[in-house]
Design a protein around this motif. Structure first.
Motif, PDB file in Angstrom:
ATOM      1  N   SER A  65       0.830  -1.210   0.000  1.00  0.00           N
ATOM      2  CA  SER A  65       0.000   0.000   0.000  1.00  0.00           C
ATOM      3  C   SER A  65       0.860   1.254   0.000  1.00  0.00           C
ATOM      4  O   SER A  65       0.534   2.246  -0.664  1.00  0.00           O
ATOM      5  N   ILE A  66       1.967   1.220   0.741  1.00  0.00           N
ATOM      6  CA  ILE A  66       2.864   2.374   0.809  1.00  0.00           C
ATOM      7  C   ILE A  66       3.527   2.614  -0.546  1.00  0.00           C
ATOM      8  O   ILE A  66       3.640   3.759  -0.998  1.00  0.00           O
ATOM      9  N   VAL A  67       3.961   1.542  -1.207  1.00  0.00           N
ATOM     10  CA  VAL A  67       4.562   1.673  -2.541  1.00  0.00           C
ATOM     11  C   VAL A  67       3.545   2.261  -3.518  1.00  0.00           C
ATOM     12  O   VAL A  67       3.854   3.186  -4.284  1.00  0.00           O
ATOM     13  N   LEU A  68       2.317   1.742  -3.476  1.00  0.00           N
ATOM     14  CA  LEU A  68       1.256   2.246  -4.354  1.00  0.00           C
ATOM     15  C   LEU A  68       0.960   3.714  -4.071  1.00  0.00           C
ATOM     16  O   LEU A  68       0.777   4.518  -4.994  1.00  0.00           O
ATOM     17  N   LEU A  69       0.922   4.064  -2.780  1.00  0.00           N
ATOM     18  CA  LEU A  69       0.687   5.455  -2.393  1.00  0.00           C
ATOM     19  C   LEU A  69       1.804   6.353  -2.914  1.00  0.00           C
ATOM     20  O   LEU A  69       1.545   7.428  -3.479  1.00  0.00           O
ATOM     21  N   GLY A  70       3.049   5.910  -2.741  1.00  0.00           N
ATOM     22  CA  GLY A  70       4.197   6.682  -3.224  1.00  0.00           C
ATOM     23  C   GLY A  70       4.166   6.869  -4.732  1.00  0.00           C
ATOM     24  O   GLY A  70       4.425   7.967  -5.242  1.00  0.00           O
ATOM     25  N   LEU A  71       3.817   5.805  -5.460  1.00  0.00           N
ATOM     26  CA  LEU A  71       3.727   5.891  -6.921  1.00  0.00           C
ATOM     27  C   LEU A  71       2.598   6.820  -7.355  1.00  0.00           C
ATOM     28  O   LEU A  71       2.718   7.538  -8.355  1.00  0.00           O
ATOM     29  N   THR A  72       1.495   6.809  -6.597  1.00  0.00           N
ATOM     30  CA  THR A  72       0.368   7.691  -6.909  1.00  0.00           C
ATOM     31  C   THR A  72       0.765   9.154  -6.728  1.00  0.00           C
ATOM     32  O   THR A  72       0.472  10.000  -7.588  1.00  0.00           O
ATOM     33  N   VAL A  73       1.437   9.457  -5.612  1.00  0.00           N
ATOM     34  CA  VAL A  73       1.907  10.831  -5.362  1.00  0.00           C
ATOM     35  C   VAL A  73       2.871  11.261  -6.469  1.00  0.00           C
ATOM     36  O   VAL A  73       2.769  12.374  -7.005  1.00  0.00           O
ATOM     37  N   LEU A  74       3.787  10.360  -6.842  1.00  0.00           N
ATOM     38  CA  LEU A  74       4.758  10.654  -7.897  1.00  0.00           C
ATOM     39  C   LEU A  74       4.057  10.913  -9.235  1.00  0.00           C
ATOM     40  O   LEU A  74       4.377  11.876  -9.941  1.00  0.00           O
ATOM     41  N   ALA A  75       3.085  10.050  -9.575  1.00  0.00           N
ATOM     42  CA  ALA A  75       2.367  10.192 -10.843  1.00  0.00           C
ATOM     43  C   ALA A  75       1.584  11.508 -10.898  1.00  0.00           C
ATOM     44  O   ALA A  75       1.588  12.204 -11.920  1.00  0.00           O
TER      45      ALA A  75
END
Length: 200
Positions: A65-75
């Motif tokens: 979930s943290i990786v997905l959250l980080g990728l979402t913020v980056l995107a």
């Protein structure tokens, strides 16, 4: 020809040379949005996923979930930066994808890609406490490199990010707070400064 005409001509020549050697389509609003996304991401990580590592080795069930959250913020941050820079370039009658922007991307890509892989390795090894400061560190290096090809303020922002990353590596328990300060607050101030200095 009057002295004022000479001064105007010199200013125009300088402006043309700067446009040909610098990427000046960065929009201050994209920095503000990136900061807001980062602060929202930090809030979700802490208060929804209960993610706030206080030591280097940190077991968590929410790594995915943290990786997905980080990728979402980056995107979201990258998407906003590209879209707003494209609009700014259009208004100025310039192309966003040119020799200078390509060089800027190349100089940013190496530290960002290396940092991304290192973060994945750290998460795989459960060294999650270093993820936030390492992301600041490599992002700061990327910005410092990018400062050669765009506004000088980008270089300064990079140095601040590097400093916060190093502090986060030492004070691991404050890593997420320093990440929010670097990616969130500093981006917002940088975006406001850029807007008032170059775009108003």
């Amino acid at each position: 020809m009057k002295e004022q005409d000479y001064i105007r001509d010199i200013a125009e020549i300088r402006s043309m040379m700067e446009r040909s050697s610098k990427f000046l389509s960065l929009y201050g609003g994209s920095g503000i949005l990136a900061g807001i996304y980062a602060l929202a991401g930090a809030y979700i990580a802490v208060y929804i996923f209960n993610f706030n590592p206080d030591q280097i080795s940190y077991e968590t069930n929410s790594s995915g979930s943290i990786v997905l959250l980080g990728l979402t913020v980056l995107a979201l941050a990258l998407g906003s930066a590209i879209y707003l820079s494209f609009r700014k370039a259009q208004k100025r009658g310039e192309k966003i994808w040119n020799t200078v922007s390509k060089r800027l991307m190349v100089h940013m890509a190496a530290p960002l890609v290396a940092g991304g892989f290192l973060i994945l390795i750290l998460m795989f090894k459960n060294l999650v406490g270093l993820v936030a400061p390492i992301s600041l560190l490599f992002y700061g290096i990327a910005l410092f490199n990018a400062g050669i090809f765009t506004y000088k303020e980008v270089k300064a922002l990079g140095l601040f990010q590097i400093l916060l990353g190093l502090l986060g590596c030492y004070f691991v328990e404050y890593g997420l707070f320093l990440w929010a300060l670097g990616f969130g607050i500093l981006h917002i101030f940088y975006g406001i400064y850029l807007y008032y200095k170059y775009e108003r």
